[in-house]
Design a protein around this motif. Sequence first.
Motif, PDB file in Angstrom:
ATOM      1  N   MET A   1      -7.323   5.276  -9.071  1.00 24.95           N
ATOM      2  CA  MET A   1      -6.988   3.997  -8.477  1.00 24.95           C
ATOM      3  C   MET A   1      -5.574   3.601  -8.906  1.00 24.95           C
ATOM      4  O   MET A   1      -5.153   3.879 -10.009  1.00 24.95           O
ATOM      5  CB  MET A   1      -7.990   2.941  -8.920  1.00 24.95           C
ATOM      6  CG  MET A   1      -9.446   3.260  -8.564  1.00 24.95           C
ATOM      7  SD  MET A   1      -9.729   3.465  -6.822  1.00 24.95           S
ATOM      8  CE  MET A   1     -10.106   1.808  -6.337  1.00 24.95           C
ATOM      9  N   ALA A   2      -4.883   2.937  -8.006  1.00 25.91           N
ATOM     10  CA  ALA A   2      -3.507   2.518  -8.272  1.00 25.91           C
ATOM     11  C   ALA A   2      -3.389   1.006  -8.092  1.00 25.91           C
ATOM     12  O   ALA A   2      -3.963   0.433  -7.165  1.00 25.91           O
ATOM     13  CB  ALA A   2      -2.552   3.230  -7.326  1.00 25.91           C
ATOM     14  N   LYS A   3      -2.658   0.384  -8.966  1.00 25.89           N
ATOM     15  CA  LYS A   3      -2.415  -1.054  -8.875  1.00 25.89           C
ATOM     16  C   LYS A   3      -1.573  -1.353  -7.633  1.00 25.89           C
ATOM     17  O   LYS A   3      -0.711  -0.565  -7.238  1.00 25.89           O
ATOM     18  CB  LYS A   3      -1.669  -1.558 -10.105  1.00 25.89           C
ATOM     19  CG  LYS A   3      -2.410  -1.337 -11.400  1.00 25.89           C
ATOM     20  CD  LYS A   3      -3.296  -2.491 -11.681  1.00 25.89           C
ATOM     21  CE  LYS A   3      -3.899  -2.338 -13.071  1.00 25.89           C
ATOM     22  NZ  LYS A   3      -5.162  -2.989 -13.169  1.00 25.89           N
ATOM     23  N   LEU A   4      -1.840  -2.497  -7.013  1.00 24.90           N
ATOM     24  CA  LEU A   4      -1.136  -2.876  -5.793  1.00 24.90           C
ATOM     25  C   LEU A   4       0.375  -2.882  -5.991  1.00 24.90           C
ATOM     26  O   LEU A   4       1.120  -2.421  -5.127  1.00 24.90           O
ATOM     27  CB  LEU A   4      -1.620  -4.237  -5.292  1.00 24.90           C
ATOM     28  CG  LEU A   4      -0.943  -4.746  -4.020  1.00 24.90           C
ATOM     29  CD1 LEU A   4      -1.167  -3.778  -2.858  1.00 24.90           C
ATOM     30  CD2 LEU A   4      -1.451  -6.133  -3.668  1.00 24.90           C
ATOM     31  N   ALA A   5       0.853  -3.375  -7.115  1.00 23.61           N
ATOM     32  CA  ALA A   5       2.295  -3.424  -7.364  1.00 23.61           C
ATOM     33  C   ALA A   5       2.894  -2.011  -7.344  1.00 23.61           C
ATOM     34  O   ALA A   5       3.985  -1.800  -6.804  1.00 23.61           O
ATOM     35  CB  ALA A   5       2.582  -4.106  -8.696  1.00 23.61           C
ATOM     36  N   ASN A   6       2.198  -1.049  -7.905  1.00 21.86           N
ATOM     37  CA  ASN A   6       2.677   0.337  -7.904  1.00 21.86           C
ATOM     38  C   ASN A   6       2.672   0.911  -6.492  1.00 21.86           C
ATOM     39  O   ASN A   6       3.565   1.670  -6.118  1.00 21.86           O
ATOM     40  CB  ASN A   6       1.829   1.206  -8.825  1.00 21.86           C
ATOM     41  CG  ASN A   6       1.945   0.785 -10.274  1.00 21.86           C
ATOM     42  OD1 ASN A   6       2.917   0.157 -10.676  1.00 21.86           O
ATOM     43  ND2 ASN A   6       0.938   1.108 -11.067  1.00 21.86           N
ATOM     44  N   VAL A   7       1.647   0.557  -5.714  1.00 24.16           N
ATOM     45  CA  VAL A   7       1.561   1.025  -4.324  1.00 24.16           C
ATOM     46  C   VAL A   7       2.726   0.461  -3.518  1.00 24.16           C
ATOM     47  O   VAL A   7       3.400   1.188  -2.778  1.00 24.16           O
ATOM     48  CB  VAL A   7       0.213   0.632  -3.682  1.00 24.16           C
ATOM     49  CG1 VAL A   7       0.216   0.909  -2.192  1.00 24.16           C
ATOM     50  CG2 VAL A   7      -0.939   1.357  -4.362  1.00 24.16           C
ATOM     51  N   LEU A   8       2.993  -0.834  -3.665  1.00 20.67           N
ATOM     52  CA  LEU A   8       4.088  -1.460  -2.930  1.00 20.67           C
ATOM     53  C   LEU A   8       5.422  -0.823  -3.299  1.00 20.67           C
ATOM     54  O   LEU A   8       6.265  -0.575  -2.427  1.00 20.67           O
ATOM     55  CB  LEU A   8       4.117  -2.965  -3.192  1.00 20.67           C
ATOM     56  CG  LEU A   8       2.894  -3.751  -2.697  1.00 20.67           C
ATOM     57  CD1 LEU A   8       3.005  -5.212  -3.107  1.00 20.67           C
ATOM     58  CD2 LEU A   8       2.695  -3.614  -1.211  1.00 20.67           C
ATOM     59  N   ALA A   9       5.623  -0.519  -4.558  1.00 20.96           N
ATOM     60  CA  ALA A   9       6.863   0.127  -4.997  1.00 20.96           C
ATOM     61  C   ALA A   9       6.980   1.537  -4.415  1.00 20.96           C
ATOM     62  O   ALA A   9       8.068   1.952  -3.986  1.00 20.96           O
ATOM     63  CB  ALA A   9       6.922   0.175  -6.523  1.00 20.96           C
ATOM     64  N   ALA A  10       5.873   2.273  -4.380  1.00 23.42           N
ATOM     65  CA  ALA A  10       5.897   3.641  -3.850  1.00 23.42           C
ATOM     66  C   ALA A  10       6.144   3.662  -2.348  1.00 23.42           C
ATOM     67  O   ALA A  10       6.866   4.519  -1.834  1.00 23.42           O
ATOM     68  CB  ALA A  10       4.582   4.353  -4.187  1.00 23.42           C
ATOM     69  N   VAL A  11       5.560   2.714  -1.624  1.00 19.02           N
ATOM     70  CA  VAL A  11       5.709   2.662  -0.166  1.00 19.02           C
ATOM     71  C   VAL A  11       7.146   2.291   0.222  1.00 19.02           C
ATOM     72  O   VAL A  11       7.585   2.610   1.332  1.00 19.02           O
ATOM     73  CB  VAL A  11       4.667   1.695   0.447  1.00 19.02           C
ATOM     74  CG1 VAL A  11       4.917   1.451   1.923  1.00 19.02           C
ATOM     75  CG2 VAL A  11       3.262   2.251   0.251  1.00 19.02           C
ATOM     76  N   ASN A  12       7.902   1.706  -0.687  1.00 18.18           N
ATOM     77  CA  ASN A  12       9.306   1.389  -0.409  1.00 18.18           C
ATOM     78  C   ASN A  12      10.101   2.627  -0.031  1.00 18.18           C
ATOM     79  O   ASN A  12      11.098   2.538   0.684  1.00 18.18           O
ATOM     80  CB  ASN A  12       9.967   0.709  -1.614  1.00 18.18           C
ATOM     81  CG  ASN A  12       9.600  -0.741  -1.731  1.00 18.18           C
ATOM     82  OD1 ASN A  12       9.113  -1.354  -0.787  1.00 18.18           O
ATOM     83  ND2 ASN A  12       9.819  -1.295  -2.907  1.00 18.18           N
ATOM     84  N   ALA A  13       9.662   3.805  -0.480  1.00 16.65           N
ATOM     85  CA  ALA A  13      10.358   5.056  -0.172  1.00 16.65           C
ATOM     86  C   ALA A  13      10.379   5.344   1.330  1.00 16.65           C
ATOM     87  O   ALA A  13      11.216   6.110   1.809  1.00 16.65           O
ATOM     88  CB  ALA A  13       9.699   6.220  -0.911  1.00 16.65           C
ATOM     89  N   LEU A  14       9.477   4.720   2.091  1.00 12.01           N
ATOM     90  CA  LEU A  14       9.415   4.960   3.530  1.00 12.01           C
ATOM     91  C   LEU A  14      10.422   4.113   4.307  1.00 12.01           C
ATOM     92  O   LEU A  14      10.612   4.313   5.507  1.00 12.01           O
ATOM     93  CB  LEU A  14       8.000   4.685   4.050  1.00 12.01           C
ATOM     94  CG  LEU A  14       6.913   5.609   3.517  1.00 12.01           C
ATOM     95  CD1 LEU A  14       5.548   5.173   4.022  1.00 12.01           C
ATOM     96  CD2 LEU A  14       7.202   7.047   3.896  1.00 12.01           C
ATOM     97  N   GLY A  15      11.054   3.150   3.639  1.00 10.10           N
ATOM     98  CA  GLY A  15      12.091   2.356   4.286  1.00 10.10           C
ATOM     99  C   GLY A  15      11.609   1.106   5.002  1.00 10.10           C
ATOM    100  O   GLY A  15      12.385   0.468   5.711  1.00 10.10           O
ATOM    101  N   PHE A  16      10.354   0.743   4.834  1.00 14.54           N
ATOM    102  CA  PHE A  16       9.864  -0.495   5.437  1.00 14.54           C
ATOM    103  C   PHE A  16      10.365  -1.685   4.624  1.00 14.54           C
ATOM    104  O   PHE A  16      10.657  -1.564   3.442  1.00 14.54           O
ATOM    105  CB  PHE A  16       8.323  -0.531   5.454  1.00 14.54           C
ATOM    106  CG  PHE A  16       7.700   0.502   6.351  1.00 14.54           C
ATOM    107  CD1 PHE A  16       7.928   0.497   7.717  1.00 14.54           C
ATOM    108  CD2 PHE A  16       6.871   1.471   5.829  1.00 14.54           C
ATOM    109  CE1 PHE A  16       7.349   1.432   8.543  1.00 14.54           C
ATOM    110  CE2 PHE A  16       6.281   2.417   6.646  1.00 14.54           C
ATOM    111  CZ  PHE A  16       6.517   2.412   8.009  1.00 14.54           C
ATOM    112  N   ASP A  17      10.427  -2.840   5.247  1.00 13.04           N
ATOM    113  CA  ASP A  17      10.824  -4.063   4.557  1.00 13.04           C
ATOM    114  C   ASP A  17       9.779  -4.384   3.485  1.00 13.04           C
ATOM    115  O   ASP A  17       8.601  -4.576   3.807  1.00 13.04           O
ATOM    116  CB  ASP A  17      10.916  -5.204   5.574  1.00 13.04           C
ATOM    117  CG  ASP A  17      11.216  -6.549   4.945  1.00 13.04           C
ATOM    118  OD1 ASP A  17      11.796  -6.587   3.845  1.00 13.04           O
ATOM    119  OD2 ASP A  17      10.860  -7.573   5.558  1.00 13.04           O
ATOM    120  N   PRO A  18      10.169  -4.427   2.217  1.00  7.94           N
ATOM    121  CA  PRO A  18       9.206  -4.657   1.135  1.00  7.94           C
ATOM    122  C   PRO A  18       8.412  -5.960   1.279  1.00  7.94           C
ATOM    123  O   PRO A  18       7.221  -5.998   0.983  1.00  7.94           O
ATOM    124  CB  PRO A  18      10.060  -4.679  -0.131  1.00  7.94           C
ATOM    125  CG  PRO A  18      11.299  -3.942   0.226  1.00  7.94           C
ATOM    126  CD  PRO A  18      11.514  -4.184   1.692  1.00  7.94           C
TER     127      PRO A  18
END
Length: 178
Positions: A1-18
């Motif tokens: 399981m991953a914390k939401l904050a870590n998921v949001l930081a990782a998804v930033n690599a895709l270039g979507f608006d954080p």
Amino acid sequence: MAKLANVLAAVNALGFDPARVKHVARRLSEAGKIPSGGPARSPELGEDDVLRLIVAVATSPKLRQAETSVDTYGALTPVGAQIADDAPDGFRWNAADAIAVEVSLARAGEGQARHSFISFTRSWPEIVIERPEGRVVRFRQPGANAGHWAKGGHRTATTIPVAALADILDALFGKVVA
């Protein structure tokens, strides 16, 4: 399981608006599509939850559509095939399953999967998985003709390399040993 904050930081690599990704995550959490946290406890997401979040961000032109797009796009069938409700589980293949399998193969190091791309069409419900050997699988709503555009006008889509999705899951949940 991953914390939401870590998921949001990782998804930033895709270039979507954080900020947008964070709002979509909140909408999905409130709708029960991804786990919500508790008092003083951050939500913990699994691999499928992370993929749901990415699908919602890639397919929702409007924020209010985020929670419905997860169900709509996840239920798309190969070439719009109509699958009977009483069909065996092996025949109930949908876009959510295909994405999960493609990303799992890429995480395990399967070369064709790592070089594949997934296009999320926002103009109408469609997901396209393109493999490097030229194979293309279109997922559309049951009964839709996958060979034709669903609407007139422009086709708007977000294309994401499967390797990028695999790398995000590897960073969050550790590498898969093949």
